[in-house]
Write a protein that holds these residues in place. Sequence first.
Motif, PDB file in Angstrom:
ATOM      1  N   MET A 126       2.325   6.222  -7.201  1.00 37.70           N
ATOM      2  CA  MET A 126       1.190   6.451  -8.095  1.00 37.70           C
ATOM      3  C   MET A 126       1.164   7.871  -8.677  1.00 37.70           C
ATOM      4  O   MET A 126       0.915   8.045  -9.882  1.00 37.70           O
ATOM      5  CB  MET A 126      -0.116   6.150  -7.357  1.00 37.70           C
ATOM      6  CG  MET A 126      -1.370   6.369  -8.188  1.00 37.70           C
ATOM      7  SD  MET A 126      -1.454   5.292  -9.647  1.00 37.70           S
ATOM      8  CE  MET A 126      -1.785   3.716  -8.863  1.00 37.70           C
ATOM      9  N   ILE A 179      -6.622   5.119  -2.705  1.00 38.49           N
ATOM     10  CA  ILE A 179      -7.640   4.126  -3.084  1.00 38.49           C
ATOM     11  C   ILE A 179      -6.981   2.948  -3.804  1.00 38.49           C
ATOM     12  O   ILE A 179      -7.273   1.776  -3.507  1.00 38.49           O
ATOM     13  CB  ILE A 179      -8.704   4.774  -3.997  1.00 38.49           C
ATOM     14  CG1 ILE A 179      -9.655   5.631  -3.159  1.00 38.49           C
ATOM     15  CG2 ILE A 179      -9.497   3.734  -4.749  1.00 38.49           C
ATOM     16  CD1 ILE A 179     -10.590   4.834  -2.265  1.00 38.49           C
ATOM     17  N   VAL A 180      -6.099   3.233  -4.766  1.00 39.07           N
ATOM     18  CA  VAL A 180      -5.437   2.162  -5.513  1.00 39.07           C
ATOM     19  C   VAL A 180      -4.597   1.310  -4.566  1.00 39.07           C
ATOM     20  O   VAL A 180      -4.619   0.074  -4.632  1.00 39.07           O
ATOM     21  CB  VAL A 180      -4.553   2.738  -6.646  1.00 39.07           C
ATOM     22  CG1 VAL A 180      -3.816   1.618  -7.370  1.00 39.07           C
ATOM     23  CG2 VAL A 180      -5.402   3.526  -7.638  1.00 39.07           C
ATOM     24  N   CYS A 199       0.836  -1.209   0.000  1.00 42.78           N
ATOM     25  CA  CYS A 199       0.000   0.000   0.000  1.00 42.78           C
ATOM     26  C   CYS A 199       0.868   1.255   0.000  1.00 42.78           C
ATOM     27  O   CYS A 199       0.605   2.202  -0.754  1.00 42.78           O
ATOM     28  CB  CYS A 199      -0.925   0.002   1.223  1.00 42.78           C
ATOM     29  SG  CYS A 199      -2.099   1.364   1.250  1.00 42.78           S
ATOM     30  N   GLY A 234      -4.039   7.798  -5.183  1.00 38.54           N
ATOM     31  CA  GLY A 234      -3.126   6.729  -4.826  1.00 38.54           C
ATOM     32  C   GLY A 234      -3.579   5.935  -3.622  1.00 38.54           C
ATOM     33  O   GLY A 234      -3.340   4.715  -3.543  1.00 38.54           O
ATOM     34  N   VAL A 267       2.573   1.911  -3.451  1.00 35.68           N
ATOM     35  CA  VAL A 267       1.599   2.401  -4.444  1.00 35.68           C
ATOM     36  C   VAL A 267       1.263   3.872  -4.195  1.00 35.68           C
ATOM     37  O   VAL A 267       1.237   4.687  -5.128  1.00 35.68           O
ATOM     38  CB  VAL A 267       0.314   1.541  -4.406  1.00 35.68           C
ATOM     39  CG1 VAL A 267      -0.769   2.183  -5.276  1.00 35.68           C
ATOM     40  CG2 VAL A 267       0.607   0.126  -4.876  1.00 35.68           C
ATOM     41  N   VAL A 306      -5.118   9.997 -10.439  1.00 36.86           N
ATOM     42  CA  VAL A 306      -5.763   8.841  -9.805  1.00 36.86           C
ATOM     43  C   VAL A 306      -5.404   8.833  -8.317  1.00 36.86           C
ATOM     44  O   VAL A 306      -4.228   8.920  -7.968  1.00 36.86           O
ATOM     45  CB  VAL A 306      -5.303   7.516 -10.461  1.00 36.86           C
ATOM     46  CG1 VAL A 306      -5.938   6.327  -9.744  1.00 36.86           C
ATOM     47  CG2 VAL A 306      -5.670   7.517 -11.939  1.00 36.86           C
ATOM     48  N   VAL A 313      -6.931  -0.856  -2.400  1.00 38.37           N
ATOM     49  CA  VAL A 313      -7.534  -1.969  -3.145  1.00 38.37           C
ATOM     50  C   VAL A 313      -6.478  -3.026  -3.473  1.00 38.37           C
ATOM     51  O   VAL A 313      -6.697  -4.230  -3.263  1.00 38.37           O
ATOM     52  CB  VAL A 313      -8.199  -1.451  -4.441  1.00 38.37           C
ATOM     53  CG1 VAL A 313      -8.638  -2.614  -5.318  1.00 38.37           C
ATOM     54  CG2 VAL A 313      -9.385  -0.554  -4.114  1.00 38.37           C
ATOM     55  N   LEU A 314      -5.327  -2.596  -3.984  1.00 36.74           N
ATOM     56  CA  LEU A 314      -4.296  -3.542  -4.401  1.00 36.74           C
ATOM     57  C   LEU A 314      -3.749  -4.349  -3.212  1.00 36.74           C
ATOM     58  O   LEU A 314      -3.602  -5.575  -3.289  1.00 36.74           O
ATOM     59  CB  LEU A 314      -3.157  -2.798  -5.102  1.00 36.74           C
ATOM     60  CG  LEU A 314      -2.069  -3.669  -5.740  1.00 36.74           C
ATOM     61  CD1 LEU A 314      -2.673  -4.617  -6.769  1.00 36.74           C
ATOM     62  CD2 LEU A 314      -0.987  -2.795  -6.385  1.00 36.74           C
TER      63      LEU A 314
END
Length: 575
Positions: free
Chosen positions: A185, A196-197, A178, A194, A181, A192, A200-201
């Motif tokens: 990001m 949230i991505v 996390c 970062g 990313v 986008v 999720v990832l």
Amino acid sequence: MRWTGRFEGYHADAFRKDLISGLIVGIIAIPLGMAFAIAAGVKPEYGIYTTIVAGICISLFGGSRFQIGGPTGAFVPILFAIVIQYGYENLLIAGFLAGIILVMMGVFRLGALIKFIPRPVTVGFTAGIAVIIFSGQISNFLGLSGLETHENFFLNMKEIVTHLTTTNFYSVITALVCLIVILYMPRFLPRVPGSIVGLVLSTVVATICFKGDVATIGSSFGAIPSTLPYFHFPEITWDRVKTLIQPAFIIAMLGGIESLLSAVVADGMTGGRHNSNRELVGQGIANMITPLFGGIPATGAIARTATNIKNGAVSPLSGIIHGIVVLLVLILFAPYASEIPLASMAPILMLVAWNMSERKEFAHVLKSKTSDSVILLITFLLTVFTNLTTAVEVGLILAVLLFVKRMSDGMLVSKVLPDPTAKHEKVKAHMVTEGHDCPQIGIYTIDGPLFFGAASMFEKSIMDTIHLRPKVLLLRMGKVPFMDTTGESNLAHLVKHFEKFGGVILITGIQSQPLEVMKRTGLYNVIGAEHFFGRTGEALNFALTQLDLNQCQGCKHFAFRECTSLSNIELQKEV
């Protein structure tokens, strides 16, 4: 469509911009809302409820067109302390009381006063809050187990050290995924979110690779419900009010400061201007309504407000849309949110703490090595090692005391005489010497505010230099911008003491505020309206008519140009 000018000229293209910015900010707000709630010691869904209800209310009723409201990191230490000491139900009551206080502050137009809180105090407690948030997430980052939560910073650090042997390396890997990313990001996809991505990832990685080995929101707090809680008015008793009024006041002050700072940032980015009193009322209404739906205290969020503006927001509708987006996500995806690892939330909060620490400003103030550095350091240390309430109170008291000292040090009382070489024979302090000083007329220039911190020094300075008992005391008060009742009292004592021995007090150039104070207290009439002059020259001409001419005979001081003739008056009579 028009509503107090905030929707003036609103059109379809503006709505499209508000929709996009509201959608982006809403997505960003979801992990932050849950993370701040967890850090405050309550269930993550309470942070989501706060984001929805407070976010919509602040946009509807606030005084800034672009403000995004919700739970913030600034509240974490004080909310955590309330939860530990009083419980969640009392936290709701404290938030409700804070809302009432904020509304009253706005109604009585106190919005401008909050801006006068010294910068070292706000930087100090903000940096302290950042340390508390960051350190509070170490255990989740490392996946430590068996820890006991304390309100005291030292005890919490001791818990972490003694439980390092329980480090869960699956949690560490999840947290690192996390964190990486979020950090990288923005370099590749800057638009986008970062967080949230990364969330999720890292959740996908943990679910596929480490299922059952990493603590999740569901395993720690239970499943997140997919609906808002029912309306519930907390049971408020007088005993609870007395117990919670102090933390409620701190919540209100902190919320007011944070929201107005956020509104100022928004003004700087847009060139607009917010209504500070209306903003306080809006914040108050939001904090009164939010607890009725289980939400925690909220305020304006600087980072989310800036993101809102950067993504093209035009009106408060973007903030309302942001709340609706969070509500839809709650309804549609709540079951999936329960699978989010606590290790995935830790990097998000750690980066929030890093960004809010104001480390550059902190270092800048410390390098100045002034009294501000002391205030900053004390406020910071008290925030970390005691509590926010004590830190703010002590910081403000120190700031006030140091301000009073600076102002009193700035008060100058100097004895002066006319300088024949200066234009219009302006009075100068350097003209007064042991052999050049009128025994009958004492002229003093007072420079600085005559208030409680400097009043005694003012009186003593003049009393110490009038031991020869001059007949006329001329006070030049053109550089006294302010006088309080203490200053007036000291001046009145000086007047009475001087007039007791038959002296005459003259005042020149007095400004409107000190003059009004003297009129209200009656000192103006005691001195006499005929003894107030606009210019020093006029007062000096009057003073010369009050002289004892016999005392002037033979005087060698020659303080004024008239002294030559006055000193030789007997000789002139003989001629």
